[in-house]
Design an enzyme around this catalytic site. Structure first.
Site, PDB file in Angstrom:
ATOM      1  N   SER A 190     -46.514 -10.019  56.053  1.00  0.00           N
ATOM      2  CA  SER A 190     -46.386  -8.931  57.253  1.00  0.00           C
ATOM      3  C   SER A 190     -47.525  -8.965  57.968  1.00  0.00           C
ATOM      4  O   SER A 190     -47.913 -10.169  58.567  1.00  0.00           O
ATOM      5  CB  SER A 190     -46.132  -7.591  56.366  1.00  0.00           C
ATOM      6  OG  SER A 190     -45.996  -6.812  57.136  1.00  0.00           O
ATOM      7  N   HIS A 383     -37.696  -5.789  55.234  1.00  0.00           N
ATOM      8  CA  HIS A 383     -39.138  -6.105  55.310  1.00  0.00           C
ATOM      9  C   HIS A 383     -39.691  -5.991  53.859  1.00  0.00           C
ATOM     10  O   HIS A 383     -40.466  -6.894  53.536  1.00  0.00           O
ATOM     11  CB  HIS A 383     -39.805  -5.157  56.236  1.00  0.00           C
ATOM     12  CG  HIS A 383     -41.276  -5.467  56.656  1.00  0.00           C
ATOM     13  ND1 HIS A 383     -41.363  -6.836  57.367  1.00  0.00           N
ATOM     14  CD2 HIS A 383     -42.432  -4.949  56.468  1.00  0.00           C
ATOM     15  CE1 HIS A 383     -42.789  -7.225  57.359  1.00  0.00           C
ATOM     16  NE2 HIS A 383     -43.181  -5.865  57.083  1.00  0.00           N
TER      17      HIS A 383
END
Length: 406
Positions: A190, A383
């Site tokens: 990320s 995610h």
């Protein structure tokens, strides 16, 4: 909507204990330990923080770790962990050195959440690699500065640009010095992907210190994220948020509140982490909420708001006057991604609403001088699956390990 199903009063305590606002909101500051602190900031700073979560997980899981002190060029004191399973850490491992860097509001503890045999860090240790875990400034493990008090506004005056320009290079240099190696392999998740790109583009000499870069859901181009709807208030009425500067890490009071209201905290964390998918498993929540959020700055978040609305991967926009002094132009220039010259492997989810596939493909297309850019999509992954989901172990890490060990 999910949030309408939650009693706001029950969420007030954990949320209040993580947010801090500047003196223009709260009035005059107060003096504490020769620092000018805001009253709420001073109170939050005095709460006992769970700074040892990485150590706790290592002990629970039967592994060991050693914390190394790292000081950045701008004075932040960071903690980097070397982890191993047997009596002694790997020395001159024939497998090589691997450094793992976390995402936004995360810490080194997140690489251990899935437990032995499942977490990527543990799998790498079991395969014989010399494994190191990083912690960015102001996270629960790196909550210190040589000059600034942690209750001061100056301590929190940074975005993730500083992570890439100062923190990551300092941690990599420490690891290479400790291991007496010339290069290491960097694995990021990320925000860690954006941080790596900042480092490799602004300090291109660090390309020579990496064997390769493995990025999971790299958050560089994020204009299509569903967070753009939450970012709207920041873009339209930024003055309201200019005085907010600190997002505190989880403290013991918050942990106790979540233990009493487990279901509420569980729902909150899964919603915050972009909802549940086929890969998520709620059995890991008790290992998550004690270390997340791990701390960060509001400026760090504002930098992402900037990326969302400008659709550019660029340094922080300080305004025309300061931009002229810092960048030589009125708007911040885009990062020179053509300076990235290491092999890059990118893993991304086609259901990721935070770092969407379009943004990931855009990043890959900008790495024109990388000798190899490999893109691996996953149909069902969101995610948070890359770090907290069963799918990470079942799908992603097998591919990551395959490319690392080839």
């Amino acid at each position: 909507m999910f949030f309408l199903m939650i009693d706001p009063a029950k969420l007030a305590l954990p949320l209040l204990l993580t947010l801090s606002y500047g003196s223009s909101v709260l009035g005059n500051g107060l003096i504490r330990n020769d620092c000018v602190c805001d009253p709420l900031n001073a109170v939050l700073d005095s709460l006992p923080l769970n700074r040892e979560r990485t150590d706790q997980l290592l002990e629970m899981d039967g592994y060991q770790g050693r914390a190394h002190r790292v000081v950045t060029q701008d004075g932040y004191v960071l903690k980097v962990y070397q982890i191993w399973r047997d009596q002694q850490p790997a020395v001159n491992s024939t497998r090589g050195v691997i450094f793992l860097q976390h995402g936004i509001m995360h810490s080194s503890a997140d690489w251990l959440v899935l437990g032995p045999g499942r977490s990527l860090a543990y799998q790498l240790v079991d395969l014989g690699y010399d494994v190191w875990l990083g912690n960015s400034r102001s996270t629960m493990n790196s909550h210190q500065h040589e000059k600034f008090c942690t209750c001061s506004k100056e301590f929190w005056d940074y975005s993730w640009h500083e992570f890439g320009f100062y923190d990551l290079p300092a941690m990599i240099d420490t690891v290479l010095n400790e291991t007496q190696q010339a290069r290491l392999r960097l694995v990021v998740y990320s925000e860690g992907g954006a941080v790596a790109m900042v480092m490799l583009s602004t300090r291109p000499e660090y390309n020579d210190k990496l064997v390769a870069l493995d990025a999971m859901a790299p958050a560089a181009f994020v204009s299509n994220t569903w967070y753009r709807y939450l970012a709207l208030p920041f873009a339209k009425i930024p003055k309201v948020f200019r005085s907010a500067y600190a997002i505190y890490s989880t403290n013991e009071v918050t942990v106790e509140a979540c233990q009493k209201e487990y279901r509420i905290c569980s729902d909150l964390y899964f919603q915050f982490l972009n909802g549940e998918s086929v890969g998520m498993n709620r059995s890991w929540v008790d290992r998550i909420y004690q270390a997340m959020p791990a701390g960060g700055s509001v400026k760090e978040v504002l930098h992402y708001v900037q990326l969302i609305w400008t659709r550019k991967f660029a340094p922080f926009d300080h305004g025309p006057s300061k931009n002229l002094r810092l960048y030589g132009q009125r708007t911040p220039p885009e990062y020179a991604l053509d300076r990235v010259s290491v092999p890059v492997n990118i893993h991304y989810g086609l259901r990721d609403k935070i770092v969407d596939p379009v943004g990931v493909m855009r990043l890959g297309s900008r790495l024109i001088n990388s000798p190899r850019v490999r893109m691996r999509p996953y149909d069902e992954l969101q995610h948070s699956d890359f770090i907290y989901g069963d799918a990470a172990y079942e799908m992603v890490y097998k591919d990551v390990l395959m490319w690392i060990t080839e």
